[in-house]
Design a protein around this motif. Structure first.
Motif, PDB file in Angstrom:
ATOM      1  N   ILE A  60       0.948  -1.096  -0.234  1.00  0.00           N
ATOM      2  CA  ILE A  60       0.208  -0.018   0.074  1.00  0.00           C
ATOM      3  C   ILE A  60       0.754   1.218   0.028  1.00  0.00           C
ATOM      4  O   ILE A  60       0.769   2.128  -0.727  1.00  0.00           O
ATOM      5  N   THR A  61       1.789   1.290   0.958  1.00  0.00           N
ATOM      6  CA  THR A  61       2.698   2.709   0.943  1.00  0.00           C
ATOM      7  C   THR A  61       3.820   2.568  -0.018  1.00  0.00           C
ATOM      8  O   THR A  61       3.877   3.763  -0.316  1.00  0.00           O
ATOM      9  N   ILE A  62       4.270   1.684  -0.418  1.00  0.00           N
ATOM     10  CA  ILE A  62       5.306   1.715  -1.097  1.00  0.00           C
ATOM     11  C   ILE A  62       5.046   1.401  -2.752  1.00  0.00           C
ATOM     12  O   ILE A  62       5.491   1.930  -3.766  1.00  0.00           O
ATOM     13  N   GLY A  63       4.069   0.362  -3.074  1.00  0.00           N
ATOM     14  CA  GLY A  63       3.680   0.072  -4.308  1.00  0.00           C
ATOM     15  C   GLY A  63       2.722   1.283  -5.056  1.00  0.00           C
ATOM     16  O   GLY A  63       2.988   1.192  -6.065  1.00  0.00           O
ATOM     17  N   PHE A  64       1.902   1.355  -4.156  1.00  0.00           N
ATOM     18  CA  PHE A  64       0.611   2.392  -4.856  1.00  0.00           C
ATOM     19  C   PHE A  64       1.196   3.641  -5.444  1.00  0.00           C
ATOM     20  O   PHE A  64       0.775   3.922  -6.742  1.00  0.00           O
ATOM     21  N   PRO A  65       2.355   4.337  -5.019  1.00  0.00           N
ATOM     22  CA  PRO A  65       2.726   5.440  -5.618  1.00  0.00           C
ATOM     23  C   PRO A  65       3.278   5.252  -7.026  1.00  0.00           C
ATOM     24  O   PRO A  65       2.917   6.177  -7.968  1.00  0.00           O
ATOM     25  N   VAL A  66       3.887   4.289  -7.167  1.00  0.00           N
ATOM     26  CA  VAL A  66       4.237   3.773  -8.671  1.00  0.00           C
ATOM     27  C   VAL A  66       3.063   3.471  -9.390  1.00  0.00           C
ATOM     28  O   VAL A  66       3.052   4.057 -10.497  1.00  0.00           O
ATOM     29  N   VAL A  67       1.950   2.969  -8.938  1.00  0.00           N
ATOM     30  CA  VAL A  67       0.805   2.561  -9.679  1.00  0.00           C
ATOM     31  C   VAL A  67       0.431   4.025 -10.311  1.00  0.00           C
ATOM     32  O   VAL A  67      -0.046   4.399 -11.510  1.00  0.00           O
ATOM     33  N   PHE A  68       0.174   4.962  -9.359  1.00  0.00           N
ATOM     34  CA  PHE A  68      -0.344   6.293  -9.557  1.00  0.00           C
ATOM     35  C   PHE A  68       0.740   7.051 -10.634  1.00  0.00           C
ATOM     36  O   PHE A  68      -0.079   7.687 -11.556  1.00  0.00           O
ATOM     37  N   PHE A  69       1.826   6.739 -10.449  1.00  0.00           N
ATOM     38  CA  PHE A  69       2.613   7.807 -11.390  1.00  0.00           C
ATOM     39  C   PHE A  69       2.542   7.158 -12.834  1.00  0.00           C
ATOM     40  O   PHE A  69       2.406   7.702 -13.883  1.00  0.00           O
ATOM     41  N   LEU A  70       2.419   5.719 -12.892  1.00  0.00           N
ATOM     42  CA  LEU A  70       2.186   5.087 -14.202  1.00  0.00           C
ATOM     43  C   LEU A  70       1.006   5.587 -14.897  1.00  0.00           C
ATOM     44  O   LEU A  70       0.753   5.868 -16.091  1.00  0.00           O
ATOM     45  N   VAL A  71      -0.306   5.571 -13.914  1.00  0.00           N
ATOM     46  CA  VAL A  71      -1.605   5.816 -14.692  1.00  0.00           C
ATOM     47  C   VAL A  71      -1.571   7.415 -15.010  1.00  0.00           C
ATOM     48  O   VAL A  71      -2.194   7.815 -15.847  1.00  0.00           O
ATOM     49  N   MET A  72      -1.165   8.088 -14.146  1.00  0.00           N
ATOM     50  CA  MET A  72      -1.478   9.669 -14.388  1.00  0.00           C
ATOM     51  C   MET A  72      -0.340  10.201 -15.548  1.00  0.00           C
ATOM     52  O   MET A  72      -0.847  11.087 -15.957  1.00  0.00           O
ATOM     53  N   SER A  73       0.842   9.744 -15.611  1.00  0.00           N
ATOM     54  CA  SER A  73       1.494  10.046 -16.582  1.00  0.00           C
ATOM     55  C   SER A  73       0.969   9.646 -17.887  1.00  0.00           C
ATOM     56  O   SER A  73       1.339  10.157 -19.014  1.00  0.00           O
TER      57      SER A  73
END
Length: 242
Positions: free
Chosen positions: A21-34
């Motif tokens: 949740i804390t380390i993996g989700f920001p990577v997902v957000f980055f890929l989606v939002m970019s």
């Protein structure tokens, strides 16, 4: 203090849910939002670079606060009180918590940058990568203290939720989800007094080559000192109850 830091890191390393949740989700957000913002750019940066820095900042903030709020669980389990009964000084306990928060924030930041390099093709000189990591990591320091303050201040079973209620608005108002220029005027003004804005801004400076603004350093230090004072007061108040 070293033993406490080591023990805390081992516990967190075994928590797959916490790490995801804390380390993996920001990577997902980055890929989606970019992808969502496509070929847009702002602040002299293309969107993959801009969002990479924003999501690295979000990772640093969310992980640091999440680690600090775990003090609420310790209070609920009685471990917090047990530690106060040991010869370990109070300052050692508080510093250990912040050290753990910073230690967990570092891999979260690096993982976002690795995703930017490997998946989005962001290429930078080695020196710039190091400067980016250092700027984002050092900017996370106030949030380790903020998380600790939340863990000490609110009811133990509400600490985690309170942490989310703090870092999500800070991320939004700090321009991590959308550029500050796109926010309404009063929100854009509010962003300049938040450490979340300056965490990302000081990291982006490593890409644009512009000078670091003294205001950004002043805001981060002010938050660190002010919230640090609150943490010390809360800890002393709870220690006096034994």
């Amino acid at each position: 203090m070293i033993s406490l830091v080591t023990a805390e890191l081992k516990v967190l390393a075994r928590s797959v849910t916490f790490l995801a949740i804390t380390i993996g989700f920001p990577v997902v957000f980055f890929l989606v939002m970019s992808e969502v913002f496509g070929g847009l750019g702002t602040g002299g940066l293309d969107m993959p670079r801009y969002m990479m820095v924003s999501m690295a900042a979000f990772a640093a903030i969310s992980v640091s606060i999440a680690v600090g709020t775990r003090v609420g669980l310790e209070r609920q389990a009685g471990w917090h009180r047990q530690l106060r009964l040991t010869p370990m000084p109070g300052w050692s306990y508080l510093v250990a918590k912040v050290v753990v928060a910073m230690a967990m924030a570092l891999p979260a930041i690096i993982l976002v940058f690795v995703a930017g390099l490997v998946i989005k093709g962001v290429e930078l000189p080695a020196g710039q990568w190091v400067a980016l990591v250092a700027a984002a990591w050092l900017g996370a320091l106030p949030f380790g203290v903020i998380g600790l303050a939340i863990g000490l201040a609110v009811a133990p079973d509400a600490a985690s939720g309170a942490g989310v209620a703090v870092y999500l608005p800070m991320a939004m108002l700090g321009g991590l989800w959308v550029p500050v220029e796109a926010l309404p005027g009063f929100m854009a003004g509010l962003a300049k007094v938040l450490p979340s804005y300056w965490l990302a801004e000081n990291a982006r400076i490593q890409l644009t080559g512009t000078a670091i603004q003294p205001l950004g350093i002043a805001v981060a230090v002010t938050w660190l000192v002010a919230v640090g004072g609150v943490v010390i007061s809360l800890y002393r108040r709870q220690a006096a109850r034994i």
